[in-house]
Design a protein around this motif. Structure first.
Motif, short mmCIF file in Angstrom:
data_model
loop_
_atom_site.label_atom_id
_atom_site.label_comp_id
_atom_site.label_asym_id
_atom_site.label_seq_id
_atom_site.Cartn_x
_atom_site.Cartn_y
_atom_site.Cartn_z
N ASN A 114 1.01 -1.30 -0.09
CA ASN A 114 0.10 0.03 0.01
C ASN A 114 0.93 1.22 0.17
N CYS A 141 -5.09 -3.41 -2.46
CA CYS A 141 -4.99 -2.59 -1.57
C CYS A 141 -5.85 -2.78 -0.28
N SER A 142 -7.19 -3.00 -0.78
CA SER A 142 -8.28 -2.97 0.36
C SER A 142 -8.25 -4.24 1.20
N ASP A 155 -3.83 2.48 8.58
CA ASP A 155 -4.08 1.63 7.54
C ASP A 155 -5.13 2.04 6.58
N LEU A 159 -5.11 3.59 2.82
CA LEU A 159 -5.95 2.97 1.77
C LEU A 159 -7.00 4.01 1.14
N GLN A 163 -7.13 5.60 -2.96
CA GLN A 163 -8.25 5.46 -3.68
C GLN A 163 -8.58 7.10 -4.11
#
Length: 411
Positions: A114, A141-142, A155, A159, A163
């Protein structure tokens, strides 16, 4: 832990010590650069090496003595992303998630992935170069939130930033990334999903919000550039007036979000700002340049009451206050790439003095500026022609380098 990662960590620490910009700093930097050379010849890379690459991508660790050193973060982050694709087995991680048997190694691998993705997306946008990460890989990444329910953790913020920059990368390639009225469904939906992360009164939450304002600055500036550079379809007075009104609205919105970004910045401790990744430090410099370039030649707003200020008119007094405070703050925080912003604001100061508008200096001038020697070329500070160093110039390397008084900003 590999010798490369140890050396990189030490190099990162030097940036916050008395050894910064000393000969020791330069020697360690050269050592790390030599250690990085074989990276291009080895595949897949060990995790320690990937961590070192990611750190070099996120932070400008080069000494700023003599000719400043830099590493092209778009190139390095791209290589890091490719190597991480080879080194992380996403299929095994998904299987472990379904079996509820994930390990700390899985978590570390996804965090590494990430951070590499975030750095690459930021510098793809900043340099105007393409991203090498496919949509399918971005979706991985999720997975970080499927391992631990870290809805309020770093975290989740990383993320969300991934996005956001993924959305911005797509929008910036469109003819009109954002409407004159500020409508952008993609960013609005994104903010609605992640706004809860700003609920805590923490430095990290403020930093997260800075990314949103920077995103809007990018969208408004790109729309302004596209409208300004497009040929007139009609030469009528009405068409010309409409075009000018659209440009004024976009400039006004850019100024608002650039100011908000800097106001958030100035609520952070200097020690926190000094440790921010490169793309946010460069975003601050870009925001200052936006304000300097947007300052009106005719200051007709400062004498009006708030209720008399018309929509989309630049409040020159507020701009000056923000610029003065932001420049002083960035100098206190020892931000490396501040020189171009200082130069642009010094030009603004000279213009204001020539018109008798600035009883106080916007910033203290350096020796070169007092002697009339311009390190960087003249910027056009006109409200109607917002010509300033491009985003690509600012993000081209992570630190500004003067190349023999060129006509361009070289990074």
């Amino acid at each position: 832990m590999s010798s490369l990662l140890i050396a990189t960590r030490c190099l990162q620490g030097i940036r916050y010590s008395k050894l910064r910009n000393t000969q020791s700093h330069k020697m360690l930097y050269e050592h790390v650069r030599k250690e990085l050379a074989p990276v291009l010849l080895i595949s897949p890379l060990p995790n320690d090496w990937l961590q070192a690459l990611t750190l070099m991508t996120l932070y400008n660790m080069g000494p700023q003595i003599g000719k400043p050193e830099f590493i092209d973060s778009w190139i390095v982050s791209g290589h890091c992303v490719q190597q991480t694709m080879l080194g992380v087995n996403f299929t095994d991680i998904v299987t472990n998630i379904h079996r509820s048997s994930t390990s700390n190694n899985d978590l570390r691998a996804l965090r590494l992935w990430n951070n590499a993705c975030l750095a690459h997306l930021c510098f793809a946008i900043g340099t105007g170069r393409p991203s090498i990460i496919s949509e399918a890989y971005l979706n991985q990444c999720s997975l970080i939130l499927d391992i631990w329910n870290h809805n309020h953790s770093d975290d989740a913020m990383i993320l969300a930033e991934i996005q956001l920059y993924s959305i911005l990368l797509k929008l910036l390639n469109s003819p009109c990334p954002i409407s004159v009225r500020g409508e952008c469904k993609e960013v609005t939906d994104w903010w609605g999903k992640w706004v809860y992360l700003t609920g805590s009164d923490s430095d990290r939450a403020r930093i997260f919000e800075m990314n949103r304002h920077f995103g809007y600055v990018l969208l408004y500036q790109r729309s302004l550039k596209n409208i300004s550079s497009s040929p007139y379809r009609s030469q009528t007075k009405e068409a010309t007036t409409k075009r000018d009104d659209e440009c004024k609205a976009l400039i006004s919105s850019s100024v608002f979000h650039a100011s908000e970004l800097l106001h958030i910045l100035m609520r952070l401790p200097c020690a926190t700002v000094e440790t921010l990744p490169d793309h946010l430090q460069l975003a601050m410099i870009y925001a200052i340049l936006i304000l300097a370039a947007s300052y009106p030649h005719e200051s007709n707003v400062a004498t009006q009451t708030p209720n008399q200020v018309p929509e989309n008119v630049i409040d020159s007094e507020k701009i000056l206050q923000t610029i003065r405070a932001a420049i002083a703050y960035c100098k206190d925080a020892k931000l490396t790439p501040i020189l171009p912003a200082e130069h642009a604001v010094a030009q603004l100061e000279r213009r204001l003095k020539s018109h008798g508008e600035a009883p106080e200096p916007v910033l203290s001038q350096s020796q070169d500026q007092q002697e009339g020697t311009d390190v960087f070329p003249e910027l056009d500070l006109s409200l109607w022609d917002p010509s300033l160093p491009s985003l690509e110039d600012i993000f081209g390397g992570g630190a500004f380098i003067v190349e023999g008084f060129n006509e361009t900003f070289s990074l």
